[in-house]
Write an enzyme that holds these catalytic residues in place. Structure first.
Site, PDB file in Angstrom:
ATOM      1  N   SER A  31      14.637  43.577  41.677  1.00  0.00           N
ATOM      2  CA  SER A  31      15.150  44.014  42.963  1.00  0.00           C
ATOM      3  C   SER A  31      16.491  44.745  42.807  1.00  0.00           C
ATOM      4  O   SER A  31      16.572  45.729  42.072  1.00  0.00           O
ATOM      5  CB  SER A  31      15.254  42.811  43.908  1.00  0.00           C
ATOM      6  OG  SER A  31      15.401  43.213  45.245  1.00  0.00           O
TER       7      SER A  31
ATOM      8  N   ASP B 268       4.588  43.952  48.763  1.00  0.00           N
ATOM      9  CA  ASP B 268       5.987  43.541  48.656  1.00  0.00           C
ATOM     10  C   ASP B 268       6.591  43.622  50.051  1.00  0.00           C
ATOM     11  O   ASP B 268       6.585  44.684  50.665  1.00  0.00           O
ATOM     12  CB  ASP B 268       6.717  44.488  47.684  1.00  0.00           C
ATOM     13  CG  ASP B 268       8.151  44.068  47.395  1.00  0.00           C
ATOM     14  OD1 ASP B 268       8.786  43.444  48.261  1.00  0.00           O
ATOM     15  OD2 ASP B 268       8.656  44.403  46.301  1.00  0.00           O
TER      16      ASP B 268
ATOM     17  N   HIS C 160       7.292  40.031  46.232  1.00  0.00           N
ATOM     18  CA  HIS C 160       8.525  40.629  45.730  1.00  0.00           C
ATOM     19  C   HIS C 160       9.107  39.922  44.506  1.00  0.00           C
ATOM     20  O   HIS C 160       9.453  40.552  43.504  1.00  0.00           O
ATOM     21  CB  HIS C 160       9.573  40.666  46.848  1.00  0.00           C
ATOM     22  CG  HIS C 160      10.851  41.322  46.424  1.00  0.00           C
ATOM     23  ND1 HIS C 160      10.921  42.651  46.071  1.00  0.00           N
ATOM     24  CD2 HIS C 160      12.108  40.826  46.267  1.00  0.00           C
ATOM     25  CE1 HIS C 160      12.164  42.955  45.737  1.00  0.00           C
ATOM     26  NE2 HIS C 160      12.900  41.863  45.835  1.00  0.00           N
TER      27      HIS C 160
END
Length: 269
Positions: free
Chosen positions: A111, A212, A242
């Site tokens: 991320s 996601d 995610h």
């Protein structure tokens, strides 16, 4: 599947869960060369989300530096006291340590941690042997992000983004809230990073979850359009959300990233 935050929203996280990690290389397992891997967690997360990956890398003989980003791993309010520049500086410090002690360095991130790896690659150039990204974020289709520069002065935080995990019962122990001053700084950092994507020429392995609920397809488009890397591969994760490093596809990420690290570091010998 997002599971509810466990505990009081303002309670500090357990230091044992969020502890950083620093492990020296074992060159006898890596062909006699010292290889370092910088492992970076994401926004409102902490090293817990990356620990299984970091431990797998260490078991393969790689030196590992997995820092805890400023403002993370304590209370969500602390995140509003730091900025993108603080996180970039932390990642650079971990890189400098690895570069001083090893023959080659690779960075991996989840991320925002992936975005910080991209930032490092843009700034350090060939100082990195490559980067491996899992659901990185550099852009968004969300329209409300444009209001953050104003909203951050009115509202301290919004509901959190933690625990977007398909695997039942998994918990990344992230913050229950998204602090808006920190989020505004992060998205400003993303905007600058997008302009600098053409500076990135190192090998890139990019894992993207097909479903996601945190990062959307705009990041994939930005990376495919902006990176100058000739060695770039995007692989889709079909059975994770995610936080794929704690999800069903984690073993695949660990195995395929290890193959990538071995290849790109061997090419530099």
């Amino acid at each position: 599947m997002r599971i509810p935050f466990r505990g009081a929203p303002d309670a500090p996280l357990d230091p044992a869960l969020v502890a950083p990690m620093s492990v020296s290389a074992r060159p006898e397992l890596t062909g006699g060369r010292r290889v370092g891997v910088l492992v970076q967690h994401g926004f409102t997360g902490n090293p817990f989300s990356m620990r299984p990956w970091a431990e797998d890398l260490a078991a393969r003989g790689y030196a590992v530096e997995m820092p805890l980003l400023p403002g993370h791993g304590t209370r969500w309010q602390d995140l509003n006291r730091v900025t993108w520049a603080d996180w970039v500086a932390t990642v650079e410090g971990a890189y400098d340590k690895l570069a001083a002690e090893n023959d080659a360095v690779v960075a991996v991130g989840l991320s925002m941690g992936g975005a910080l790896c991209l930032r490092l690659a843009a700034d350090k150039g060939d100082g990195l042997a490559g980067i491996c990204l899992v659901n990185p974020a550099v852009d968004t289709l969300r329209k409300d992000v444009k209001a953050l520069p104003v909203l951050k002065h009115v509202v301290p935080a919004m509901p959190g983004i933690a625990n977007d995990i398909k695997k039942p019962g998994a918990d990344e122990h992230g913050y229950p809230m998204t602090p808006l001053k920190a989020a505004a700084s992060m998205f400003a950092g993303y905007a600058e990073l997008r302009r600098d994507l053409p500076r990135i020429t190192v090998p890139v392995l990019y894992f993207r979850s097909a479903e996601d609920h945190v990062v959307d397809i705009s990041t994939s488009r930005a990376l495919n359009a902006g990176l100058s890397s000739k060695d770039f591969e995007e692989r889709v994760l079909e059975d994770s959300y995610h936080v794929a490093t704690l999800d069903n596809d984690a073993p695949r990420i660990f195995s395929e990233s290890a193959d990538f690290i071995a290849r790109v570091t061997a090419e530099r010998s």
